[in-house]
Design a protein around this motif. Structure first.
Motif, PDB file in Angstrom:
ATOM      1  N   VAL A  11     -20.261  12.051 -40.097  1.00 23.59           N
ATOM      2  CA  VAL A  11     -19.204  12.617 -41.461  1.00 23.59           C
ATOM      3  C   VAL A  11     -19.077  11.519 -42.186  1.00 23.59           C
ATOM      4  O   VAL A  11     -19.048  10.145 -41.822  1.00 23.59           O
ATOM      5  N   ALA A  12     -18.803  11.684 -43.476  1.00 23.46           N
ATOM      6  CA  ALA A  12     -18.177  10.462 -44.276  1.00 23.46           C
ATOM      7  C   ALA A  12     -16.824  10.974 -44.603  1.00 23.46           C
ATOM      8  O   ALA A  12     -16.442  12.059 -44.922  1.00 23.46           O
ATOM      9  N   VAL A  13     -15.876  10.009 -44.820  1.00 22.98           N
ATOM     10  CA  VAL A  13     -14.374  10.282 -45.059  1.00 22.98           C
ATOM     11  C   VAL A  13     -14.349   9.507 -46.589  1.00 22.98           C
ATOM     12  O   VAL A  13     -14.813   8.155 -46.775  1.00 22.98           O
ATOM     13  N   THR A  14     -13.917  10.179 -47.900  1.00 26.14           N
ATOM     14  CA  THR A  14     -13.647   9.551 -49.035  1.00 26.14           C
ATOM     15  C   THR A  14     -12.257   9.655 -49.294  1.00 26.14           C
ATOM     16  O   THR A  14     -11.595  10.346 -48.776  1.00 26.14           O
ATOM     17  N   GLY A  15     -11.557   8.600 -50.379  1.00 22.43           N
ATOM     18  CA  GLY A  15     -10.549   8.624 -50.860  1.00 22.43           C
ATOM     19  C   GLY A  15     -10.303   8.586 -52.252  1.00 22.43           C
ATOM     20  O   GLY A  15     -11.577   8.249 -52.811  1.00 22.43           O
ATOM     21  N   ALA A  16      -9.282   9.133 -52.717  1.00 22.33           N
ATOM     22  CA  ALA A  16      -9.321   9.052 -54.218  1.00 22.33           C
ATOM     23  C   ALA A  16      -7.889   8.835 -54.533  1.00 22.33           C
ATOM     24  O   ALA A  16      -6.814   8.740 -53.971  1.00 22.33           O
ATOM     25  N   ASP A  17      -7.736   8.611 -55.977  1.00 23.25           N
ATOM     26  CA  ASP A  17      -6.423   8.402 -56.576  1.00 23.25           C
ATOM     27  C   ASP A  17      -5.504   9.679 -56.703  1.00 23.25           C
ATOM     28  O   ASP A  17      -4.073   9.552 -56.885  1.00 23.25           O
ATOM     29  N   ASP A  18      -6.199  10.849 -56.511  1.00 25.12           N
ATOM     30  CA  ASP A  18      -5.325  12.091 -56.573  1.00 25.12           C
ATOM     31  C   ASP A  18      -4.905  12.318 -54.993  1.00 25.12           C
ATOM     32  O   ASP A  18      -4.342  13.440 -55.178  1.00 25.12           O
ATOM     33  N   ARG A  19      -4.607  11.271 -54.423  1.00 28.41           N
ATOM     34  CA  ARG A  19      -3.959  11.212 -52.893  1.00 28.41           C
ATOM     35  C   ARG A  19      -4.740  12.108 -52.296  1.00 28.41           C
ATOM     36  O   ARG A  19      -4.378  12.982 -51.007  1.00 28.41           O
ATOM     37  N   GLY A  20      -5.953  12.601 -52.414  1.00 27.92           N
ATOM     38  CA  GLY A  20      -6.751  13.407 -51.416  1.00 27.92           C
ATOM     39  C   GLY A  20      -8.005  12.474 -50.773  1.00 27.92           C
ATOM     40  O   GLY A  20      -9.002  11.675 -51.106  1.00 27.92           O
ATOM     41  N   VAL A  21      -7.645  12.515 -49.411  1.00 26.42           N
ATOM     42  CA  VAL A  21      -8.498  12.076 -48.343  1.00 26.42           C
ATOM     43  C   VAL A  21      -9.401  13.148 -47.888  1.00 26.42           C
ATOM     44  O   VAL A  21      -8.700  14.168 -47.122  1.00 26.42           O
ATOM     45  N   ARG A  22     -10.779  12.967 -48.081  1.00 22.81           N
ATOM     46  CA  ARG A  22     -11.507  14.211 -47.858  1.00 22.81           C
ATOM     47  C   ARG A  22     -12.420  13.741 -46.823  1.00 22.81           C
ATOM     48  O   ARG A  22     -13.093  12.616 -46.607  1.00 22.81           O
ATOM     49  N   VAL A  23     -13.149  14.912 -45.866  1.00 19.63           N
ATOM     50  CA  VAL A  23     -13.938  14.639 -44.926  1.00 19.63           C
ATOM     51  C   VAL A  23     -15.100  15.297 -45.390  1.00 19.63           C
ATOM     52  O   VAL A  23     -15.316  16.603 -45.701  1.00 19.63           O
ATOM     53  N   GLY A  33     -13.338  21.486 -44.285  1.00 22.10           N
ATOM     54  CA  GLY A  33     -11.823  21.714 -44.758  1.00 22.10           C
ATOM     55  C   GLY A  33     -11.323  21.194 -45.931  1.00 22.10           C
ATOM     56  O   GLY A  33     -11.832  20.961 -46.739  1.00 22.10           O
ATOM     57  N   GLU A  34      -9.778  21.060 -45.932  1.00 21.92           N
ATOM     58  CA  GLU A  34      -9.150  20.771 -46.941  1.00 21.92           C
ATOM     59  C   GLU A  34      -9.059  19.063 -46.893  1.00 21.92           C
ATOM     60  O   GLU A  34      -9.317  18.562 -46.197  1.00 21.92           O
ATOM     61  N   ALA A  35      -8.475  18.789 -48.126  1.00 24.07           N
ATOM     62  CA  ALA A  35      -7.990  17.344 -48.100  1.00 24.07           C
ATOM     63  C   ALA A  35      -7.014  16.964 -46.664  1.00 24.07           C
ATOM     64  O   ALA A  35      -6.284  17.923 -46.591  1.00 24.07           O
ATOM     65  N   LEU A  36      -7.015  15.749 -46.364  1.00 24.94           N
ATOM     66  CA  LEU A  36      -6.300  15.580 -45.033  1.00 24.94           C
ATOM     67  C   LEU A  36      -4.797  16.105 -45.452  1.00 24.94           C
ATOM     68  O   LEU A  36      -4.209  15.362 -46.424  1.00 24.94           O
ATOM     69  N   ASP A  37      -4.116  16.565 -44.578  1.00 21.92           N
ATOM     70  CA  ASP A  37      -2.753  17.168 -44.764  1.00 21.92           C
ATOM     71  C   ASP A  37      -1.701  15.862 -44.753  1.00 21.92           C
ATOM     72  O   ASP A  37      -1.854  15.169 -43.525  1.00 21.92           O
ATOM     73  N   GLY A  38      -0.906  16.111 -45.743  1.00 22.18           N
ATOM     74  CA  GLY A  38       0.331  14.971 -45.343  1.00 22.18           C
ATOM     75  C   GLY A  38       0.193  13.597 -45.592  1.00 22.18           C
ATOM     76  O   GLY A  38       0.869  12.739 -45.358  1.00 22.18           O
ATOM     77  N   ILE A  39      -1.015  13.433 -46.026  1.00 25.30           N
ATOM     78  CA  ILE A  39      -1.283  11.764 -46.340  1.00 25.30           C
ATOM     79  C   ILE A  39      -0.838  11.813 -47.851  1.00 25.30           C
ATOM     80  O   ILE A  39      -1.661  12.059 -48.503  1.00 25.30           O
ATOM     81  N   ALA A  40       0.128  11.169 -48.090  1.00 27.05           N
ATOM     82  CA  ALA A  40       0.638  11.065 -49.337  1.00 27.05           C
ATOM     83  C   ALA A  40       0.526   9.629 -50.008  1.00 27.05           C
ATOM     84  O   ALA A  40       1.245   8.982 -50.228  1.00 27.05           O
ATOM     85  N   CYS A  41      -0.935   9.340 -50.127  1.00 26.72           N
ATOM     86  CA  CYS A  41      -1.106   8.090 -50.720  1.00 26.72           C
ATOM     87  C   CYS A  41      -2.346   8.184 -51.508  1.00 26.72           C
ATOM     88  O   CYS A  41      -3.364   9.185 -51.153  1.00 26.72           O
ATOM     89  N   SER A  42      -2.573   7.218 -52.494  1.00 23.00           N
ATOM     90  CA  SER A  42      -4.021   7.009 -52.964  1.00 23.00           C
ATOM     91  C   SER A  42      -4.749   6.027 -52.068  1.00 23.00           C
ATOM     92  O   SER A  42      -4.314   4.750 -52.023  1.00 23.00           O
ATOM     93  N   ALA A  43      -5.843   6.286 -51.692  1.00 25.05           N
ATOM     94  CA  ALA A  43      -6.609   5.576 -50.808  1.00 25.05           C
ATOM     95  C   ALA A  43      -7.253   4.569 -51.456  1.00 25.05           C
ATOM     96  O   ALA A  43      -7.976   4.454 -52.454  1.00 25.05           O
ATOM     97  N   ARG A  44      -7.202   3.036 -50.824  1.00 21.51           N
ATOM     98  CA  ARG A  44      -7.964   1.800 -51.355  1.00 21.51           C
ATOM     99  C   ARG A  44      -8.962   1.646 -50.285  1.00 21.51           C
ATOM    100  O   ARG A  44      -9.741   0.524 -50.696  1.00 21.51           O
ATOM    101  N   ALA A  45      -8.623   1.713 -48.974  1.00 20.81           N
ATOM    102  CA  ALA A  45      -9.505   1.272 -48.118  1.00 20.81           C
ATOM    103  C   ALA A  45      -9.373   2.419 -46.967  1.00 20.81           C
ATOM    104  O   ALA A  45      -8.495   3.046 -46.713  1.00 20.81           O
ATOM    105  N   LEU A  46     -10.420   2.531 -46.266  1.00 18.99           N
ATOM    106  CA  LEU A  46     -10.564   3.587 -45.180  1.00 18.99           C
ATOM    107  C   LEU A  46     -11.754   3.079 -44.235  1.00 18.99           C
ATOM    108  O   LEU A  46     -12.398   2.377 -44.369  1.00 18.99           O
ATOM    109  N   THR A  47     -11.189   3.696 -43.021  1.00 19.12           N
ATOM    110  CA  THR A  47     -12.098   3.369 -41.895  1.00 19.12           C
ATOM    111  C   THR A  47     -12.022   4.435 -40.811  1.00 19.12           C
ATOM    112  O   THR A  47     -10.949   5.083 -40.501  1.00 19.12           O
ATOM    113  N   THR A  48     -12.929   4.637 -39.823  1.00 18.45           N
ATOM    114  CA  THR A  48     -12.631   5.864 -38.730  1.00 18.45           C
ATOM    115  C   THR A  48     -12.949   5.048 -37.509  1.00 18.45           C
ATOM    116  O   THR A  48     -13.498   3.859 -37.158  1.00 18.45           O
TER     117      THR A  48
END
Length: 185
Positions: A11-23, A33-48
């Motif tokens: 899988v790839a995980v992406t983040g955006a300024d719309d507060r949407g972190v998606r798998v 699925g939908e954007a990760l639930d309850g993560i109220a932030c604009s993603a600048r960095a991601l890791t799994t």
């Protein structure tokens, strides 16, 4: 963007300024699925990574927080990690002294180490002379930090103890186009 596995598939995980972190399914390119639930932030960095047998995503935000979430369900794993005064620009997951940790670095030149399971901070993080652009945990369990054009690997002084319970010595290894790789202590 970060990559990992979920239920045996890449899988790839992406983040955006719309507060949407998606798998995303990395083979088909379809969103899972939908954007990760309850993560109220604009993603600048991601890791799994995998913590206690569970796939997780660690998200660094522009507001100075970091979030841990279950990669499969998208639910946050506790409240946000707070400890930076500016955007979290770098995140890493790893193991230090047998303990699962999350490492975060900020644009304001701070680094923090957290217990990846509980979200509790581990000690006080060092402050660097420039913006932190990347963090990692070395295979032998030491945090590595890229700041400005430099790289620091933090090593405990004396016997090996859990991170945050020992003083650290900064070892700087640097390189540029005009200067070969060197080490300073």
């Amino acid at each position: 963007m970060a990559v990992g596995t979920l239920d045996g598939r890449p899988v790839a995980v992406t983040g955006a300024d719309d507060r949407g972190v998606r798998v995303w399914d990395a083979v088909t390119g379809r969103r899972i699925g939908e954007a990760l639930d309850g993560i109220a932030c604009s993603a600048r960095a991601l890791t799994t990574g995998v913590v206690e047998g569970r796939g997780i995503v660690l998200v660094g935000s522009h507001d100075g927080t970091a979030w841990r979430a279950d990669l499969g369900t998208g639910r946050p794993l506790g409240p946000p990690l707070r400890g930076h005064t500016d955007g979290v620009s770098a995140v890493a997951l790893g193991t230090m002294a047998g303990r699962a940790v999350a490492v975060t670095g900020s644009r304001y030149a701070t680094v923090r180490v957290w217990d990846a399971v509980t979200g509790e901070p581990i000690g006080e993080g060092p402050v660097f002379p420039d913006e932190v652009g990347a963090v990692a945990v070395t295979p032998d369990g030491r945090p590595a930090v890229a700041y400005g054009t430099e790289l620091a690997v933090l090593v405990p002084l004396g016997p090996r103890t859990p991170c945050g319970q020992a003083e650290v010595e900064e070892v700087t290894v640097s390189a540029s186009r005009d200067r070969p790789l060197s080490s300073e202590m």
